[in-house]
Scaffold this active site. Structure first.
Site, PDB file in Angstrom:
ATOM      1  N   ARG A   1       0.819  -1.203   0.037  1.00  0.00           N
ATOM      2  CA  ARG A   1      -0.019   0.147  -0.138  1.00  0.00           C
ATOM      3  C   ARG A   1       0.760   1.435  -0.060  1.00  0.00           C
ATOM      4  O   ARG A   1       2.086   1.037   0.503  1.00  0.00           O
ATOM      5  CB  ARG A   1      -0.871   0.190   1.303  1.00  0.00           C
ATOM      6  CG  ARG A   1      -0.125  -0.101   2.397  1.00  0.00           C
ATOM      7  CD  ARG A   1      -1.162  -0.167   3.666  1.00  0.00           C
ATOM      8  NE  ARG A   1      -0.420  -0.018   4.838  1.00  0.00           N
ATOM      9  CZ  ARG A   1      -0.205   1.186   5.462  1.00  0.00           C
ATOM     10  NH1 ARG A   1      -0.605   2.084   5.228  1.00  0.00           N
ATOM     11  NH2 ARG A   1       0.469   1.152   6.647  1.00  0.00           N
TER      12      ARG A   1
ATOM     13  N   ARG B   1      -2.074  10.851   2.662  1.00  0.00           N
ATOM     14  CA  ARG B   1      -2.637  11.525   3.888  1.00  0.00           C
ATOM     15  C   ARG B   1      -3.363  12.843   3.162  1.00  0.00           C
ATOM     16  O   ARG B   1      -2.614  13.730   2.527  1.00  0.00           O
ATOM     17  CB  ARG B   1      -1.288  12.167   4.752  1.00  0.00           C
ATOM     18  CG  ARG B   1      -0.971  11.005   5.501  1.00  0.00           C
ATOM     19  CD  ARG B   1      -0.179  11.498   6.546  1.00  0.00           C
ATOM     20  NE  ARG B   1       0.642  10.447   7.112  1.00  0.00           N
ATOM     21  CZ  ARG B   1       1.834  10.747   7.879  1.00  0.00           C
ATOM     22  NH1 ARG B   1       2.313  12.008   8.073  1.00  0.00           N
ATOM     23  NH2 ARG B   1       2.613   9.920   8.620  1.00  0.00           N
TER      24      ARG B   1
ATOM     25  N   ARG C   1      20.811  -6.001  -0.095  1.00  0.00           N
ATOM     26  CA  ARG C   1      21.202  -4.833  -0.764  1.00  0.00           C
ATOM     27  C   ARG C   1      22.275  -4.078   0.281  1.00  0.00           C
ATOM     28  O   ARG C   1      22.188  -4.190   1.546  1.00  0.00           O
ATOM     29  CB  ARG C   1      19.972  -3.900  -1.032  1.00  0.00           C
ATOM     30  CG  ARG C   1      19.274  -4.375  -1.967  1.00  0.00           C
ATOM     31  CD  ARG C   1      19.708  -4.419  -3.588  1.00  0.00           C
ATOM     32  NE  ARG C   1      19.800  -3.055  -4.114  1.00  0.00           N
ATOM     33  CZ  ARG C   1      20.681  -2.604  -4.934  1.00  0.00           C
ATOM     34  NH1 ARG C   1      21.404  -3.662  -5.690  1.00  0.00           N
ATOM     35  NH2 ARG C   1      20.687  -1.592  -5.288  1.00  0.00           N
TER      36      ARG C   1
ATOM     37  N   ARG D   1      19.617   9.513  -1.748  1.00  0.00           N
ATOM     38  CA  ARG D   1      19.215  10.927  -0.671  1.00  0.00           C
ATOM     39  C   ARG D   1      20.420  11.604  -0.161  1.00  0.00           C
ATOM     40  O   ARG D   1      21.657  11.072  -0.199  1.00  0.00           O
ATOM     41  CB  ARG D   1      18.381  10.298   0.760  1.00  0.00           C
ATOM     42  CG  ARG D   1      19.016   9.304   1.474  1.00  0.00           C
ATOM     43  CD  ARG D   1      17.900   9.071   2.306  1.00  0.00           C
ATOM     44  NE  ARG D   1      18.346   8.016   3.572  1.00  0.00           N
ATOM     45  CZ  ARG D   1      17.600   7.485   4.291  1.00  0.00           C
ATOM     46  NH1 ARG D   1      16.427   7.849   4.650  1.00  0.00           N
ATOM     47  NH2 ARG D   1      18.129   6.654   5.385  1.00  0.00           N
TER      48      ARG D   1
ATOM     49  N   GLU E   1      23.886   9.019   0.058  1.00  0.00           N
ATOM     50  CA  GLU E   1      23.556   7.530  -0.008  1.00  0.00           C
ATOM     51  C   GLU E   1      23.508   6.820  -1.292  1.00  0.00           C
ATOM     52  O   GLU E   1      22.558   7.273  -1.994  1.00  0.00           O
ATOM     53  CB  GLU E   1      22.531   7.081   0.893  1.00  0.00           C
ATOM     54  CG  GLU E   1      22.753   7.154   2.259  1.00  0.00           C
ATOM     55  CD  GLU E   1      21.527   6.847   3.173  1.00  0.00           C
ATOM     56  OE1 GLU E   1      20.552   6.239   2.519  1.00  0.00           O
ATOM     57  OE2 GLU E   1      21.309   7.122   4.276  1.00  0.00           O
TER      58      GLU E   1
ATOM     59  N   TYR F   1      14.312  -6.981   8.159  1.00  0.00           N
ATOM     60  CA  TYR F   1      14.525  -5.692   8.330  1.00  0.00           C
ATOM     61  C   TYR F   1      13.803  -5.194   9.633  1.00  0.00           C
ATOM     62  O   TYR F   1      12.762  -5.390   9.787  1.00  0.00           O
ATOM     63  CB  TYR F   1      13.967  -4.950   7.293  1.00  0.00           C
ATOM     64  CG  TYR F   1      14.182  -3.477   7.344  1.00  0.00           C
ATOM     65  CD1 TYR F   1      15.287  -2.829   6.991  1.00  0.00           C
ATOM     66  CD2 TYR F   1      13.167  -2.581   7.721  1.00  0.00           C
ATOM     67  CE1 TYR F   1      15.750  -1.498   7.204  1.00  0.00           C
ATOM     68  CE2 TYR F   1      13.597  -1.203   7.941  1.00  0.00           C
ATOM     69  CZ  TYR F   1      14.915  -0.834   7.861  1.00  0.00           C
ATOM     70  OH  TYR F   1      15.013   0.610   7.955  1.00  0.00           O
TER      71      TYR F   1
END
Length: 365
Positions: A171, A175, A248, A279, A299, A346
């Site tokens: 999903r 907002r 990764r 980022r 990154e 994770y």
């Protein structure tokens, strides 16, 4: 035996376990192959700024018990994660909210925003998404997908969105309020003075040895304690007998700049595919710093190989099947496995801490 527990890895799982074991009168030795404690939450001080050496670590949880636990070692500030996305020099607020929709379409009401999204989803006409691209388009339409999801996701995974499974995006939270707070959790912040204060608090009075490679002296090290707590890669512990698990990885490029403020925000995502990094972090903003200089980190997501740091488990069918075999093996041994690498999942920080506390409760109560 000299120790009750040999703890391999000085990250959050190992540090919490050691702290709880010490409270029960147990003698622990923590070893880590890195030259510092704290695992991936380690901060290095540069120009008076706590630099998150292994990527942004923003603590967030709904669990008051966990929040009170970490605040027992260091006070947390009021930092709220509100990233900004840069797509070809256009700026958008994240997560997708009324600010984002205004920036995209100049809509001012939730009703208008919903209408645009519904129309774009209808135009796409995907009923049974077969890959990540189709899944995203069927949820949010072409504009949000093209500008804010496609490039970023493809860089993150090193694969085309059409080659990635649809389930990665179950999903996409939309907002319909003007709220840039990324996390829904009640509690969030950064330790005042950096994460080292948290780790040092947990490990106060516990023997630690750094730059020790467990696998170079495995038999000898294991003979030092009654039991081993292992927080490294579970497949490596078992000498890869069922094959290697995949991850990764990330490369970080840190720069100190002779200016007070580089981007005005702690996290700016670069969502266009032609920019190689995902980022840029500006670390001083995590702690509302006013230092004369600033430190930024770019990154770069990358394929993982044995000499790189494993960051994100690739929980696809193949890897999960391999992990299941290692897990079955681990359940026959008198060894405690815990944390992101040993459990091949994770974890956010609060989840690692909760996992370690649950393990301790089971053992010590």
């Amino acid at each position: 035996m000299k120790y009750d527990y040999l703890i391999v890895g000085a990250g959050l799982f190992g540090a919490v376990f050691a702290h709880e074991a010490k409270k029960k009168g147990k003698k622990c030795l923590i070893i880590d192959k890195r030259p510092h404690l704290g695992g991936n939450v380690y901060c290095e001080e540069v120009e008076g700024i706590n630099v998150h050496k292994y990527g942004a670590h923003i603590f967030h949880t709904n669990d008051k018990t966990i929040w009170d636990y970490v605040n027992g070692f260091v006070e947390f500030n009021r930092y709220t994660n509100s990233p900004v996305a840069n797509y070809k020099n256009e700026l958008y607020n994240l997560p997708f909210n009324m600010n984002t929709f205004y920036q995209l379409w100049k809509v001012k009401t939730p009703e208008e925003a919903k209408a645009v999204i519904a129309e774009q989803v209808r135009e796409v006409g995907v009923k049974n998404p077969k890959n990540l691209e189709e899944q995203a388009l069927s949820l949010v339409g072409k504009d949000i997908y093209k500008k804010l999801i496609k490039g970023y996701t493809e860089k993150q995974w090193g694969r085309k969105a059409t080659e990635l499974p649809a389930f990665i995006i179950k999903r996409l939270p939309l907002r319909f309020t003007f709220d840039n707070n990324y996390f829904n959790d009640k509690y969030q912040g950064i330790p005042i003075g950096g994460y080292n204060k948290l780790v040092n608090g947990l490990l106060d009075g516990i023997e630690t040895r750094l730059e020790v490679d467990f696998f170079k002296d495995k038999t000898e090290l294991m003979s030092l304690a009654n039991q081993v707590v292992f927080t490294g890669k579970i497949d490596e512990f078992y000498d890869y007998r069922y094959g290697k698990l995949e991850y990764r990885s990330l490369d970080f490029k840190h720069e100190t700049l002779d200016m007070e403020n580089y981007q005005g925000n702690a996290v700016v995502n670069y969502t266009a595919s032609e920019i190689p990094y995902t980022r840029i972090l500006e670390h001083k903003h995590f702690e509302f710093g006013t230092q004369k200089k600033t430190v930024i980190t770019k990154e770069y997501p990358t394929e993982w190989s044995g000499n790189k740091e494993p960051y994100y488990p690739i929980n696809d069918t193949r890897n999960n099947e391999i992990f299941t075999k290692y897990k079955a093996l681990s359940e026959q041994d008198n060894i405690i496995f815990g944390g992101r690498l040993a459990e091949y999942k994770y974890y956010d920080m609060h989840q690692v801490i909760a996992s370690a506390l649950a393990k301790c409760k089971k053992i010590f109560n």
